[in-house]
Design a protein around this motif. Structure first.
Motif, mmCIF file in Angstrom:
data_model
loop_
_atom_site.group_PDB
_atom_site.id
_atom_site.type_symbol
_atom_site.label_atom_id
_atom_site.label_comp_id
_atom_site.label_asym_id
_atom_site.label_seq_id
_atom_site.Cartn_x
_atom_site.Cartn_y
_atom_site.Cartn_z
ATOM 1 N N THR A 11 0.819 -1.218 0.000
ATOM 2 C CA THR A 11 0.000 0.000 0.000
ATOM 3 C C THR A 11 0.850 1.263 0.000
ATOM 4 O OG1 THR A 11 -1.799 -1.132 1.154
ATOM 5 C CG2 THR A 11 -1.787 1.271 1.244
ATOM 6 N N CYS A 12 1.805 1.354 0.946
ATOM 7 C CA CYS A 12 2.611 2.586 1.042
ATOM 8 C C CYS A 12 4.027 2.421 0.512
ATOM 9 C CB CYS A 12 2.658 3.067 2.489
ATOM 10 S SG CYS A 12 3.569 1.960 3.607
ATOM 11 N N GLY A 13 4.460 1.175 0.270
ATOM 12 C CA GLY A 13 5.788 0.924 -0.283
ATOM 13 C C GLY A 13 6.908 0.931 0.725
ATOM 14 N N ARG A 14 6.602 1.110 2.018
ATOM 15 C CA ARG A 14 7.658 1.144 3.021
ATOM 16 C C ARG A 14 8.247 -0.246 3.226
ATOM 17 N NH1 ARG A 14 4.360 4.640 7.570
ATOM 18 N NH2 ARG A 14 4.297 6.630 6.434
ATOM 19 N N GLU A 15 9.538 -0.254 3.534
ATOM 20 C CA GLU A 15 10.226 -1.518 3.821
ATOM 21 C C GLU A 15 10.218 -1.759 5.325
ATOM 22 O OE1 GLU A 15 14.749 -2.703 3.886
ATOM 23 O OE2 GLU A 15 14.007 -2.843 1.813
ATOM 24 N N HIS A 16 9.927 -2.997 5.703
ATOM 25 C CA HIS A 16 9.885 -3.366 7.112
ATOM 26 C C HIS A 16 10.728 -4.614 7.335
ATOM 27 C CE1 HIS A 16 6.377 -0.715 7.946
ATOM 28 N NE2 HIS A 16 6.019 -1.061 6.708
ATOM 29 N N PRO A 17 11.462 -4.686 8.467
ATOM 30 C CA PRO A 17 12.094 -5.960 8.836
ATOM 31 C C PRO A 17 11.046 -6.874 9.461
ATOM 32 C CG PRO A 17 12.626 -4.288 10.455
ATOM 33 C CD PRO A 17 11.819 -3.590 9.393
ATOM 34 N N PHE A 18 10.978 -8.091 9.006
ATOM 35 C CA PHE A 18 9.969 -9.021 9.517
ATOM 36 C C PHE A 18 10.648 -10.300 9.965
ATOM 37 C CE2 PHE A 18 7.029 -12.594 8.909
ATOM 38 C CZ PHE A 18 5.960 -12.179 9.691
ATOM 39 N N THR A 19 10.387 -10.712 11.200
ATOM 40 C CA THR A 19 10.941 -11.961 11.729
ATOM 41 C C THR A 19 9.901 -13.060 11.609
ATOM 42 O OG1 THR A 19 12.309 -10.745 13.322
ATOM 43 C CG2 THR A 19 11.978 -13.104 13.712
ATOM 44 N N PRO A 20 10.146 -14.075 10.771
ATOM 45 C CA PRO A 20 9.161 -15.154 10.601
ATOM 46 C C PRO A 20 8.897 -15.876 11.909
ATOM 47 C CG PRO A 20 10.831 -15.223 8.868
ATOM 48 C CD PRO A 20 11.312 -14.250 9.897
ATOM 49 N N PRO A 21 7.644 -16.241 12.162
ATOM 50 C CA PRO A 21 7.319 -16.935 13.416
ATOM 51 C C PRO A 21 7.861 -18.359 13.434
ATOM 52 C CG PRO A 21 5.397 -16.833 11.992
ATOM 53 C CD PRO A 21 6.456 -16.003 11.333
ATOM 54 N N THR A 22 8.135 -18.851 14.640
ATOM 55 C CA THR A 22 8.609 -20.213 14.841
ATOM 56 C C THR A 22 7.601 -20.968 15.700
ATOM 57 O OG1 THR A 22 10.932 -19.550 14.680
ATOM 58 C CG2 THR A 22 10.467 -21.650 15.762
ATOM 59 N N TYR A 23 7.269 -22.204 15.276
ATOM 60 C CA TYR A 23 6.301 -23.026 16.000
ATOM 61 C C TYR A 23 6.949 -24.372 16.347
ATOM 62 C CZ TYR A 23 2.928 -19.698 14.088
ATOM 63 O OH TYR A 23 2.258 -18.560 13.754
ATOM 64 N N PRO A 24 6.468 -25.044 17.398
ATOM 65 C CA PRO A 24 6.996 -26.370 17.727
ATOM 66 C C PRO A 24 6.307 -27.452 16.892
ATOM 67 C CG PRO A 24 5.431 -25.681 19.407
ATOM 68 C CD PRO A 24 5.529 -24.547 18.431
ATOM 69 N N CYS A 25 7.076 -28.230 16.165
ATOM 70 C CA CYS A 25 6.521 -29.366 15.436
ATOM 71 C C CYS A 25 6.172 -30.472 16.435
ATOM 72 C CB CYS A 25 7.526 -29.877 14.407
ATOM 73 S SG CYS A 25 6.962 -31.330 13.467
ATOM 74 N N ALA A 26 5.324 -31.394 16.007
ATOM 75 C CA ALA A 26 4.946 -32.509 16.881
ATOM 76 C C ALA A 26 6.154 -33.368 17.255
ATOM 77 C CB ALA A 26 3.890 -33.369 16.200
ATOM 78 N N CYS A 27 7.209 -33.342 16.419
ATOM 79 C CA CYS A 27 8.408 -34.133 16.712
ATOM 80 C C CYS A 27 9.288 -33.457 17.753
ATOM 81 C CB CYS A 27 9.199 -34.388 15.432
ATOM 82 S SG CYS A 27 10.056 -32.926 14.767
ATOM 83 N N GLY A 28 8.970 -32.201 18.097
ATOM 84 C CA GLY A 28 9.757 -31.469 19.082
ATOM 85 C C GLY A 28 10.708 -30.456 18.490
ATOM 86 N N ALA A 29 10.913 -30.505 17.181
ATOM 87 C CA ALA A 29 11.839 -29.579 16.528
ATOM 88 C C ALA A 29 11.162 -28.229 16.287
ATOM 89 C CB ALA A 29 12.323 -30.160 15.201
ATOM 90 N N PRO A 30 11.908 -27.132 16.399
ATOM 91 C CA PRO A 30 11.332 -25.821 16.080
ATOM 92 C C PRO A 30 11.170 -25.677 14.566
ATOM 93 C CG PRO A 30 13.652 -25.590 16.621
ATOM 94 C CD PRO A 30 13.298 -27.028 16.882
ATOM 95 N N LEU A 31 10.040 -25.182 14.132
ATOM 96 C CA LEU A 31 9.765 -25.012 12.712
ATOM 97 C C LEU A 31 9.515 -23.530 12.445
ATOM 98 C CD1 LEU A 31 7.542 -27.228 10.450
ATOM 99 C CD2 LEU A 31 7.346 -24.750 10.353
ATOM 100 N N THR A 32 10.461 -22.900 11.750
ATOM 101 C CA THR A 32 10.326 -21.494 11.382
ATOM 102 C C THR A 32 9.719 -21.394 9.996
ATOM 103 O OG1 THR A 32 12.254 -20.867 12.721
ATOM 104 C CG2 THR A 32 11.552 -19.326 11.016
#
Length: 229
Positions: A11-32
């Motif tokens: 919409t405005c064209g501004r650049e933003h730093p974005f940190t992708p979310p991380t979730y726990p997989c059922a196996c226990g490993a973090p999934l980003t």
């Protein structure tokens, strides 16, 4: 910790730093969630179940799950969603899993003559795949969304002569989501085209059965479920 990636507001064209979310997989490993740098955000105008979730495969165990699609609020007031890329598998993960997997005997189906037989056939197949505590809810078959439960699974068995509908798929997916489980659907008459498309979007395994009681994987998610067991 996940690294931030630059994204631009459409919409405005501004650049933003974005940190992708991380979730726990059922196996226990973090999934980003793998948001690529320079990803092309999409303005959120109308929310639906389908565009609010994204299928991503864990690189550690190979399990494909549904996760909330990443989004952010720009200071200009726009709400945007970001695309993700498939997570690459960890080298050798499938080989290590296969090395631990015992050889299964041939599946012995049970002929389907009644609605209860259809549920029995699906129950026997899931046990053959290696799922534990495969049980029926305390109600007659065919009177609700969930006909079987197992460790990590909720299962719908459609024994009718009409193709399974989109509504059936969506209701099963919601039950699975509420129970932090994988929804699996078995059908005698197959599925409507829209139902198959919706199931693929939800990463929901679909199986069809003939009257011999032998299930067959109908989509990639079902084939992955069979391979992982």
């Amino acid at each position: 910790m996940a690294k931030s990636v630059p994204v631009h507001c459409p919409t405005c064209g501004r650049e933003h730093p974005f940190t992708p979310p991380t979730y726990p997989c059922a196996c226990g490993a973090p999934l980003t969630l793998p948001v690529p740098p320079g990803a092309d955000p999409q303005l959120v105008v109308h929310r639906t179940w389908r565009n609010g979730w994204v299928a991503v495969r864990c690189g550690g165990c190979g399990r494909q799950g549904q996760w909330p699609r990443p989004e952010f609020d720009c200071s200009c007031g726009a709400v945007v969603q970001l695309p993700v890329e498939p997570a690459p598998p960890v080298p050798g993960a499938e080989a290590r899993t296969a090395a631990r997997r015992p050889v299964r005997p041939a599946f012995r189906p049970v002929a389907i003559r009644t609605e209860r037989d259809a549920v029995t056939a699906a129950q026997r197949y899931l046990r053959w795949l290696g799922f534990t505590q495969v049980r029926r809810p305390d109600r007659p078959a065919g009177t609700g969304v969930v006909d079987l439960r197992a460790t990590g699974l909720v299962v719908r068995v459609d024994p009718t002569t009409l193709p399974t509908t989109t509504r059936d798929v969506e209701c099963l997916w919601l039950h699975a989501l509420a129970g932090d489980a994988t929804g699996v659907c078995f059908s005698l008459a197959g599925y409507t085209t829209e139902a198959r498309s919706r199931a693929d979007g939800f990463a929901l395994p679909l199986f069809v059965m003939d009257l011999t009681g032998a299930p067959r994987a109908l989509n990639d998610c079902a084939e992955d479920l069979v391979r992982r067991r």
